[in-house]
Motif scaffolding. Structure first.
Motif, PDB file in Angstrom:
ATOM      1  N   THR A   9       0.827  -1.196   0.000  1.00 30.20           N
ATOM      2  CA  THR A   9       0.000   0.000   0.000  1.00 30.20           C
ATOM      3  C   THR A   9       0.866   1.254   0.000  1.00 30.20           C
ATOM      4  O   THR A   9       1.776   1.392   0.830  1.00 30.20           O
ATOM      5  CB  THR A   9      -0.940   0.022   1.216  1.00 30.20           C
ATOM      6  N   THR A  26       0.406   5.513   0.067  1.00 28.36           N
ATOM      7  CA  THR A  26      -0.600   6.499   0.438  1.00 28.36           C
ATOM      8  C   THR A  26      -0.329   7.833  -0.245  1.00 28.36           C
ATOM      9  O   THR A  26       0.811   8.252  -0.416  1.00 28.36           O
ATOM     10  CB  THR A  26      -0.639   6.706   1.955  1.00 28.36           C
ATOM     11  N   VAL A  60      -1.702  -1.284  -3.906  1.00 30.41           N
ATOM     12  CA  VAL A  60      -2.854  -0.427  -3.658  1.00 30.41           C
ATOM     13  C   VAL A  60      -2.364   0.998  -3.425  1.00 30.41           C
ATOM     14  O   VAL A  60      -1.575   1.246  -2.503  1.00 30.41           O
ATOM     15  CB  VAL A  60      -3.673  -0.918  -2.448  1.00 30.41           C
ATOM     16  N   SER A  63      -3.625   4.156  -2.054  1.00 29.69           N
ATOM     17  CA  SER A  63      -4.720   4.645  -1.222  1.00 29.69           C
ATOM     18  C   SER A  63      -4.673   6.172  -1.194  1.00 29.69           C
ATOM     19  O   SER A  63      -3.701   6.762  -0.729  1.00 29.69           O
ATOM     20  CB  SER A  63      -4.598   4.081   0.197  1.00 29.69           C
ATOM     21  N   LYS A  86      -6.158   9.714  -0.024  1.00 28.30           N
ATOM     22  CA  LYS A  86      -6.966  10.341   1.025  1.00 28.30           C
ATOM     23  C   LYS A  86      -7.954  11.329   0.418  1.00 28.30           C
ATOM     24  O   LYS A  86      -7.761  11.839  -0.688  1.00 28.30           O
ATOM     25  CB  LYS A  86      -6.051  11.027   2.035  1.00 28.30           C
ATOM     26  N   GLN A 132      -7.491   3.591  -5.100  1.00 25.54           N
ATOM     27  CA  GLN A 132      -8.603   3.487  -4.157  1.00 25.54           C
ATOM     28  C   GLN A 132      -8.708   4.716  -3.267  1.00 25.54           C
ATOM     29  O   GLN A 132      -7.743   5.108  -2.614  1.00 25.54           O
ATOM     30  CB  GLN A 132      -8.400   2.244  -3.285  1.00 25.54           C
ATOM     31  N   SER A 150      -9.815   6.558   0.062  1.00 22.84           N
ATOM     32  CA  SER A 150      -9.903   6.072   1.439  1.00 22.84           C
ATOM     33  C   SER A 150     -11.004   6.753   2.244  1.00 22.84           C
ATOM     34  O   SER A 150     -11.145   6.502   3.438  1.00 22.84           O
ATOM     35  CB  SER A 150      -8.556   6.283   2.152  1.00 22.84           C
TER      36      SER A 150
END
Length: 687
Positions: A371, A373, A401, A403, A405, A425, A427
């Motif tokens: 992941t 971010t 992934v 992620s 925000k 994706q 979040s």
């Protein structure tokens, strides 16, 4: 895409989807979509659920004729809808194999049949798989009776029911016998020393694929027929027939027998001498390609009534009959496949056939995702989505992934073709919380002065890598057509040019050409599955040559920049041998005038008359915005010459069958379901 109808612009396996697909079945159908996002509201949405992680081998589906959708069965995927159970005893194996429920049955260790010669009667919807190289069935095998279907038998050694008589006429003890079954995949097995046949496919068994097996040290290897009917369709590839005397295979009255990349070997100076190799009998039509025959007597034989076409085979130290003749069939009209060079077959098959240590074991489970971010405020590892994509290693082999925000990210994002397995994706608690947006259009000049972006280049997010997923976010193109009347207004929000793309719980919004569903090249497959999502636009806003399913989603019609209501939902440019767009279980509505939108028009990209555009809209709710004659011509081509149809739609925009509104029959609709589009790919959420 050009908004006019007279000129085309040049521009570049019935299925409940399996584990991990977060389908909010009741959420999308019949929703009203107003200025906001309907019943989901601003802050509430049915979030994509975490997937159950299962080993990759438990999701595998067949290729060849076993992958063809027919007889009410969409391909062959075995027991993957059911639980995975591990068995070590005959009682447990028989309990689960004969159960009415689907199961993936892992055979851990050697199980001895009692009495000798016992054949377990396997029920439909089963996968029976050996655990690595340890799974064995000793002294018996399996029987698939009339009507049994959707069965996978893989990665097992089945051996030693031999009763002491070489050409045994008394003991019908086979490794695998099928009488009237369909959709069966026999793969990666070691079959040897049985009293009768290793594989018997009898009494109209059809849609069978036999691949990557070792058939060895037996009198009768693989017999096909025992019927006067000519209905069976069978694929046999990458098998090693080694020291087997007859039936290698013998195919009697097979409508379509496709044999390729098999290795037939008879060792000199042993007690076993081959009588013949591949044999086409009766009314069989056989295509035999790129196989390797070594040391065989009569390597290829046909009856006068059979048709046998040979291509690219190699014969080393063979003697006797080697025959061909007649007209057979084109396997590519039924499924796609890739031929290995015949010269490579011996080494490839010797090393690859038989049980594999990576099948049936926990070590093949999907590895945990990495992941990364993204947060615009600097609280993540990266401030932009593209920076996170850039950080993914080239040619990565496992899920990453990204992620993102909550926030608005004004940027363009490109997922290059050498970075597969990426999930983008949001979040936040809603798909509206995380927005990726930009405003390039086809006619927007590039900053470096090298021309304009063109339609594909205008995309806010461009996906060129296979196995991509987007979840719980919004992708938008907010190009202002009204403020820029001199700029070509095609403005893509999301463009996919890859295979196995899953869009789950997303909003894709724009005006003209919102969602481009393309492929990496004309000859390449590009499958897209969209679920639990919103797609917003006005002109050709779902377009391209991909094979795409839009399932349980809301398609929202939008007025043009001048306030008028007129448009086209889809503009497929489908190759003639592919599936186009399937809209199923969805809602089409919007705040536009009644009877102002077509469901689609036929885009023959570049004026290519060989294309056969396809859109099917079925089991969906249509608002009164949909025209009573919902299909339109484009670029001088009549939509009636292409593939446009509906099936059992409801709502005020639905209509009855007519020459201007074709409806599928029930029989036709059975071949236009989700699995017919996705084939052996089962979309599975990454986490």
């Amino acid at each position: 895409m050009d908004t006019t109808q007279h000129k085309a612009r040049h521009r570049r396996r019935k299925l409940g989807l399996i584990v991990g697909i977060p389908v909010a079945a009741a959420a999308a159908v019949g929703l009203s979509y107003g200025a906001g996002f309907g019943a989901f509201g601003e802050d509430v949405q049915p979030k994509a659920a975490a997937a159950t992680v299962v080993p990759a081998w438990a999701r595998d589906a067949a290729d060849g004729f076993a992958s063809v959708h027919a007889l009410g069965q969409n391909g062959t995927y075995g027991g993957r809808d059911g639980a995975i159970v591990t068995v070590k005893t005959l009682a447990d194996l028989e309990k689960y194999a004969t159960a009415s429920q689907p199961y993936v049955i892992v055979v851990a260790g050697a199980i001895t049949m009692d009495p000798k010669g016992k054949e377990i009667k396997v029920a439909s919807d089963k996968t029976i798989v050996g655990s690595g190289t340890s799974g064995q069935i000793v002294g018996g095998g399996f029987f698939l009776g009339q009507g049994v279907h959707n069965v996978i038998i893989r990665n097992l050694t089945i051996r030693h029911s031999y009763a002491g008589t070489w050409n045994d006429k008394e003991h019908d003890w086979d490794a695998i016998q099928m009488d009237g079954a369909h959709h069966v995949w026999i793969d990666h097995k070691d079959l040897r020393h049985m009293a009768d046949g290793l594989i018997d496919s009898r009494k109209d068994t059809t849609y069978l694929t036999v691949s990557w097996n070792r058939l060895q040290n037996d009198n009768k290897a693989f017999g096909i027929g025992w019927t006067d009917h000519v209905t069976a369709d069978i694929t046999i590839h990458h098998n090693w027939f080694h020291e087997t005397e007859q039936r290698n295979p013998s195919t009697d009255n097979v409508a379509h027998a496709h044999l390729y990349n098999n290795y037939l070997q008879d060792d000199p100076g042993t007690s076993i001498t081959s009588a013949y190799g591949n044999y086409a009998r009766g009314a069989t039509k056989m295509v035999l390609e790129n196989s390797y025959f070594e040391g065989l007597n009569n390597p290829v034989t046909k009856d006068s009534t059979a048709a046998l076409v040979q291509r690219g085979n190699v014969f080393v130290n063979t003697t006797g009959r080697n025959e061909s003749g007649g007209t057979a069939f084109d396997p590519t009209s039924y499924y796609s496949y890739t031929l290995d060079p015949a010269a490579d077959v011996p080494s490839k098959v010797r090393s690859g056939a038989g049980p594999r240590s990576a099948i049936g074991t926990a070590t093949t489970a999907t590895p945990a995702a990495t992941t990364l971010t993204v947060a615009g405020d600097g609280s993540g590892q990266y401030r932009t989505v593209q920076a996170a994509v850039d950080a993914v290693p080239a040619n990565n082999t496992s899920r990453v992934v990204i992620s993102v925000k909550p926030g608005t990210y004004r940027e363009t994002v490109k997922i290059p073709s050498n970075k597969p397995h990426i999930t983008l994706q949001g979040s936040g608690g809603s798909r509206q919380d995380t927005v990726i947006v930009h405003n390039n259009a086809a006619g927007t000049p590039k900053p470096d002065g090298s021309g304009t972006y063109g339609t594909p280049g205008s995309a806010t997010v461009a996906v060129e890598a296979d196995d991509f997923q987007a979840r719980n976010l919004t992708v938008s193109n907010d190009f202002d057509e009204k403020a820029n009347p001199s700029i070509s207004a095609q403005a893509v929000a999301l463009r996919t040019g890859a295979d196995m793309v899953l869009l789950d719980s997303v909003i894709v919004t724009g005006d003209q050409d919102t969602l481009e569903l393309d492929t990496a090249a004309c000859e390449k497959l590009g499958r897209v599955y969209v679920t639990n999502s919103y797609i917003v636009g006005n002109v050709d806003f779902i377009f391209g040559r991909a094979s795409a399913v839009i399932d349980h989603s809301v398609i929202t019609l939008k007025k043009r920049s001048d306030g008028s209501s007129a448009g086209f939902v889809t503009a497929p440019s489908t190759p003639a041998d592919r599936k186009g767009f399937l809209i199923t279980g969805s809602t089409i509505n919007g705040d536009v005038s009644d009877g102002s939108f077509y469901l689609g028009r036929n885009w023959h990209a570049g004026g290519d008359a060989t294309l056969d555009p396809q859109t099917t809209v079925r089991n969906s709710t249509l608002s009164k915005a949909v025209r009573s004659t919902p299909w339109s011509d484009m670029g001088g081509f009549s939509w009636k010459d292409d593939r446009f149809a509906e099936y059992r739609n409801t709502g005020p925009g639905a209509g009855t069958a007519s020459t201007n509104r074709p409806q599928l029959t029930d029989a036709q609709a059975s071949g236009q379901e989700i699995a017919d589009w996705l084939g052996n790919w089962t979309p599975t959420a990454s986490q």
